[in-house]
Design an enzyme around this catalytic site. Sequence first.
Site, PDB file in Angstrom:
ATOM      1  N   ASP A 117       0.843  -1.195   0.000  1.00  0.00           N
ATOM      2  CA  ASP A 117       0.000   0.000   0.000  1.00  0.00           C
ATOM      3  C   ASP A 117       0.876   1.243   0.000  1.00  0.00           C
ATOM      4  OD1 ASP A 117       0.841  -0.643   2.553  1.00  0.00           O
ATOM      5  OD2 ASP A 117      -1.154  -0.719   3.418  1.00  0.00           O
ATOM      6  N   GLU A 185      -5.899   3.374   3.700  1.00  0.00           N
ATOM      7  CA  GLU A 185      -6.352   4.046   4.913  1.00  0.00           C
ATOM      8  C   GLU A 185      -7.852   4.328   4.910  1.00  0.00           C
ATOM      9  OE1 GLU A 185      -4.702   4.232   7.475  1.00  0.00           O
ATOM     10  OE2 GLU A 185      -2.587   4.197   6.936  1.00  0.00           O
TER      11      GLU A 185
END
Length: 430
Positions: A117, A185
């Site tokens: 990520d 997130e």
Amino acid sequence: MSELPPCPDRELMLELSETRRRFHRTPELSWTEYLTTARLCQELEALGYSIEWGEALYRQPPGNPPDSDTDRAAWQRAERTLGANNRYLSGMRGNRTGLVATLEGNGPGRVFGFRFDIDALPINESLDAGHEPAARGFASEHAGIMHACGHDGHLTIGLGLARRLAARRERWGGRVHLFFQPAEEVAGGGAVFAGLPQLAEVERFLTLHLGILDRYRIVFDATWIAARIYDVVFRGRASHAGNAPQDGRNALLAACQAVQGLYALPRHSGGMSRVNVGRFRSDNAQNVIADEVRLRYEVRGADNAICDFMAAAAEQVLDGAARMNAVTWERSVFAEFSSYPNSRDLAESVAATARALGLPEALLQDSFLVSASEDAGFLIQRVREQGGQATHLILGSPVGGGHHSPTFDFDEELLGWGVLLFESLVLDKP
């Protein structure tokens, strides 16, 4: 506490440290990782990887884009750095960030997938002398944005792995897909990337997270709790609180009762469960009965079934509070995190690889349930349901003030160990 031995490849460590610090200086929020994506594309294509990004990667723009001011600022920063005609940037309009890089090995073999990520958080990084990024001059250059969860380290491990595999291409067979995923997130990127055609080919899938345990530990089978995050709006009828209170329908009272009810929800005996209200807003004069209130809440569970139980119970609370006060309410999904079990066989293979690399037994841990959520669960579920193996690793490290804090940091030695672990798995031919 067990200490982490230094990575044996010091040249590799110097390279990874420079890479991590370069990306740490220029963090970008979820769905606005334009500069990060373009820089990754440029290096990976130069290494010989075929890449897909932007419009070629997305059939349609992703959901949950940021507000227009945030998006515009990120785009303008990227244009100033790369130039308005940058070929990588031009295809990313509509928040089409992230990429997949693919490399063919030397002959037949397994198809590996690795996910990293790349997004940051809306946090002002500490500039205190005790915070190493500030002390060493690589703190965030973007005001109000910080890599406060280690994703700069994750993408650095991905780049380090890409470089090693490209340089040793004659030593491994099969195919490798590297998924540089946006928007972890806000739990949007994982669901999108789980539907990519490259993932449908993957036979062995791995992902990782730095920190988490706040101590040195390598975990081979880390699972995360599921989460459902919702936005709610209560709507009533405004009236003068003194002159005509009987004419009002109090959305604020309904929302307050709902919040109390959410926190009073019974927990589930089958495993960990959580509830929290993190946002509550009513823009209203003190002498007017509130006609609109907005809030955001989350429920979590050790697995998807427990999380679904909590979500259903929360819905009853919200509906009851609305009915008691004769107001209406609406709920929309802000984000979802899936929980899915890992493959024991693959976790054990990673453990054997770690031992072969010389990592001390005191640092190795078989499994751990993280009391937080991670959207890689969507990718793990997809790979496992199509017959492949998948697992999530934790590279544990003390992290300063904790995850999502202005003083977050991690031990960079873990970057080297992460690259060596993943590289060894690919080089170990079946």
